[in-house]
Design an enzyme around this catalytic site. Structure first.
Site, PDB file in Angstrom:
ATOM      1  N   ARG A  47       0.859  -1.179   0.000  1.00  0.00           N
ATOM      2  CA  ARG A  47       0.000   0.000   0.000  1.00  0.00           C
ATOM      3  C   ARG A  47       0.895   1.228   0.000  1.00  0.00           C
ATOM      4  O   ARG A  47       1.972   1.228   0.629  1.00  0.00           O
ATOM      5  CB  ARG A  47      -0.896   0.028   1.250  1.00  0.00           C
ATOM      6  CG  ARG A  47      -2.057  -0.960   1.215  1.00  0.00           C
ATOM      7  CD  ARG A  47      -3.099  -0.584   0.154  1.00  0.00           C
ATOM      8  NE  ARG A  47      -4.240  -1.481   0.140  1.00  0.00           N
ATOM      9  CZ  ARG A  47      -4.344  -2.575  -0.615  1.00  0.00           C
ATOM     10  NH1 ARG A  47      -3.354  -2.915  -1.431  1.00  0.00           N
ATOM     11  NH2 ARG A  47      -5.432  -3.315  -0.583  1.00  0.00           N
ATOM     12  N   GLU A  49      -4.180   7.287  -4.963  1.00  0.00           N
ATOM     13  CA  GLU A  49      -4.166   6.649  -6.283  1.00  0.00           C
ATOM     14  C   GLU A  49      -5.328   7.171  -7.103  1.00  0.00           C
ATOM     15  O   GLU A  49      -6.460   7.093  -6.632  1.00  0.00           O
ATOM     16  CB  GLU A  49      -4.291   5.125  -6.131  1.00  0.00           C
ATOM     17  CG  GLU A  49      -3.014   4.494  -5.609  1.00  0.00           C
ATOM     18  CD  GLU A  49      -3.187   3.041  -5.210  1.00  0.00           C
ATOM     19  OE1 GLU A  49      -4.312   2.516  -5.335  1.00  0.00           O
ATOM     20  OE2 GLU A  49      -2.215   2.435  -4.762  1.00  0.00           O
ATOM     21  N   HIS A  70      -1.720   0.290  -9.487  1.00  0.00           N
ATOM     22  CA  HIS A  70      -2.306  -0.701  -8.570  1.00  0.00           C
ATOM     23  C   HIS A  70      -3.009  -1.816  -9.356  1.00  0.00           C
ATOM     24  O   HIS A  70      -4.228  -1.986  -9.279  1.00  0.00           O
ATOM     25  CB  HIS A  70      -3.291  -0.021  -7.602  1.00  0.00           C
ATOM     26  CG  HIS A  70      -3.546  -0.843  -6.378  1.00  0.00           C
ATOM     27  ND1 HIS A  70      -3.849  -0.298  -5.166  1.00  0.00           N
ATOM     28  CD2 HIS A  70      -3.547  -2.192  -6.170  1.00  0.00           C
ATOM     29  CE1 HIS A  70      -4.041  -1.254  -4.271  1.00  0.00           C
ATOM     30  NE2 HIS A  70      -3.853  -2.423  -4.868  1.00  0.00           N
TER      31      HIS A  70
HETATM   32  O1  LIG Z   1      -4.347  -4.665  -3.584  1.00  0.00           O
HETATM   33  C1  LIG Z   1      -4.726  -5.780  -3.719  1.00  0.00           C
HETATM   34  C2  LIG Z   1      -5.260  -6.567  -2.656  1.00  0.00           C
HETATM   35  O2  LIG Z   1      -5.541  -6.003  -1.588  1.00  0.00           O
HETATM   36  O3  LIG Z   1      -5.449  -7.776  -2.848  1.00  0.00           O
END
Ligand SMILES: O=CC(=O)O
Length: 398
Positions: free
Chosen positions: A311, A340, A359
């Protein structure tokens, strides 16, 4: 207008049946053909035609009735939408097999009407946002089923205090996310994006020296967060003959360490000092927020690369900008940032030694479909009052 277009425009609630439209049509056609053939054997052509028409009508009425009954039985789920920034179209079949679906946009037109029937909320890319105001309009809610592992955007203690289950989709995301981490690591080390730019530039006449990369094979990878995804990254790193260091709250078993050749660093600083590639795979929690900041960057090698697939908030982004700008580390490759997307004038977007993807760690059709199926399986169990396979409990309540 087909069903998907309706849903995209947020105009209709939907209740598709399993099996797909084409398959149903083919089966229905085969049944009626068989019917016509038997009738033809028995009767004169005109009579057969009339009987077939009646049989068709009868069959259609039966099908309609069956569909109505099925739709009436299925619980209702609130979803974001099928769109460019929502679900893939296949999601409608997967979720619609067990739930009547209503898009958030439709829901907001009349929350008083729709709220009481909703038993499940499917959250995808943090959407719909599960805020207290939404929860208070869903008195029958039984489950918040999140797509993905990270649930830092959900107030788990509050949601569960309402008697609502929270669940996520671990395991199915492991391989795709680990692939992405290795992809970022390789792309940064070997300057793949820059190489592409040079290759397509009409002015290119030679291979510039600035495309010289760093060697991956035989280098040292430091994995911070050796959970399911971290371990998959270690397995891949082994294939590149990398020396593997890891830091984790809990040490892995000797067998697990030996099978990938990983060495545990109880002190994260040791890992930071030794690694050529530092890969972040931790959950975002109060403990991991800002885990990598000025001090940690100052410990890293000037030749080191930071890879983040966890993250954005795990890294102090101002400190990262400073470290990249002053070249106190070589580069960063990030699948996650905060926020993001980054504001278009954010300094990270203008540094030459950073590679950013939006992401997309789990973004393959295979993984996405598995995630949606796992969300549905979790939600079905919760609605039926059965044990929920991937239930997430508030910290300390496991
Ligand atoms: O970011 C992706 C997840 O949380 O699986």
């Amino acid at each position: 207008m087909d069903m998907f277009n309706c849903l995209r425009r947020g105009q209709f609630h939907i209740s598709p049946e399993p099996g797909g439209k084409r398959m149903r049509k083919t089966k229905a056609r085969m049944r009626s053909l068989h019917h016509v053939q038997s009738l033809r054997k028995l009767s004169a052509p005109a009579q057969a035609f009339r009987l077939t028409a009646v049989a068709h009508l009868h069959r259609s009425a039966q099908l309609l009735q069956h569909r109505k009954e099925m739709a009436a039985e299925k619980p209702w789920a609130l979803i974001s939408e099928v769109s460019e920034n929502g679900y893939i179209e296949e999601a409608v079949d997967i979720m619609g097999a067990n739930f009547n679906l209503i898009c958030h946009k439709d829901f907001l037109l009349n929350p008083q009407l729709h709220g009481p029937k909703i038993q499940s909320v499917f959250v995808w890319n943090n959407d719909p946002p599960v805020q207290h105001s939404l929860l208070s309009s869903l008195p029958s809610l039984k489950v918040v089923a999140n797509g993905g592992v990270g649930i830092d955007h959900l107030d788990v203690p509050y949601i569960t205090s309402l008697g609502v289950k929270v669940c996520n989709t671990p395991d199915v995301v492991n391989n795709a996310t680990a692939d992405m981490a290795m992809g970022l690591l390789l792309a940064s080390a070997r300057k793949i994006v820059e190489c592409h730019q040079v290759s397509i530039d009409p002015k290119t006449t030679h291979i510039p020296l600035c495309l010289m990369g760093v060697e991956v094979t035989g280098s040292t990878i430091g994995i911070i967060g050796m959970g399911r995804i971290g371990y998959k990254i270690a397995q891949r790193a082994k294939g590149f003959d990398m020396k593997i260091l890891y830091h984790n709250r809990h040490r892995r078993s000797v067998e697990e360490e030996q099978s990938v050749g990983a060495c545990y660093c109880q002190n994260m600083d040791d890992l930071l000092k030794e690694s050529d590639f530092v890969v972040l795979v931790v959950n975002l929690t109060a403990e991991t927020k800002g885990l990598i900041s000025h001090r940690e960057f100052s410990l890293m090698k000037p030749t080191a690369t930071l890879v983040n697939v966890s993250r954005g908030l795990v890294v102090d982004q101002d400190a990262l900008v400073k470290a990249l700008h002053s070249e106190s580390i070589r580069a960063a490759a990030l699948d996650v940032t905060y926020p993001e997307p980054l504001p278009r004038d954010h300094p990270l977007l203008h540094l030459p030694n950073v590679l950013i993807t939006p992401h997309v760690g789990t973004n393959t059709y295979t993984t996405t479909k598995k995630m949606i199926q796992q969300m549905v399986d979790n939600a079905v169990a919760a609605v039926k009052g059965l044990p929920v396979p991937n239930e997430v409990r508030p910290e300390g309540k496991n």
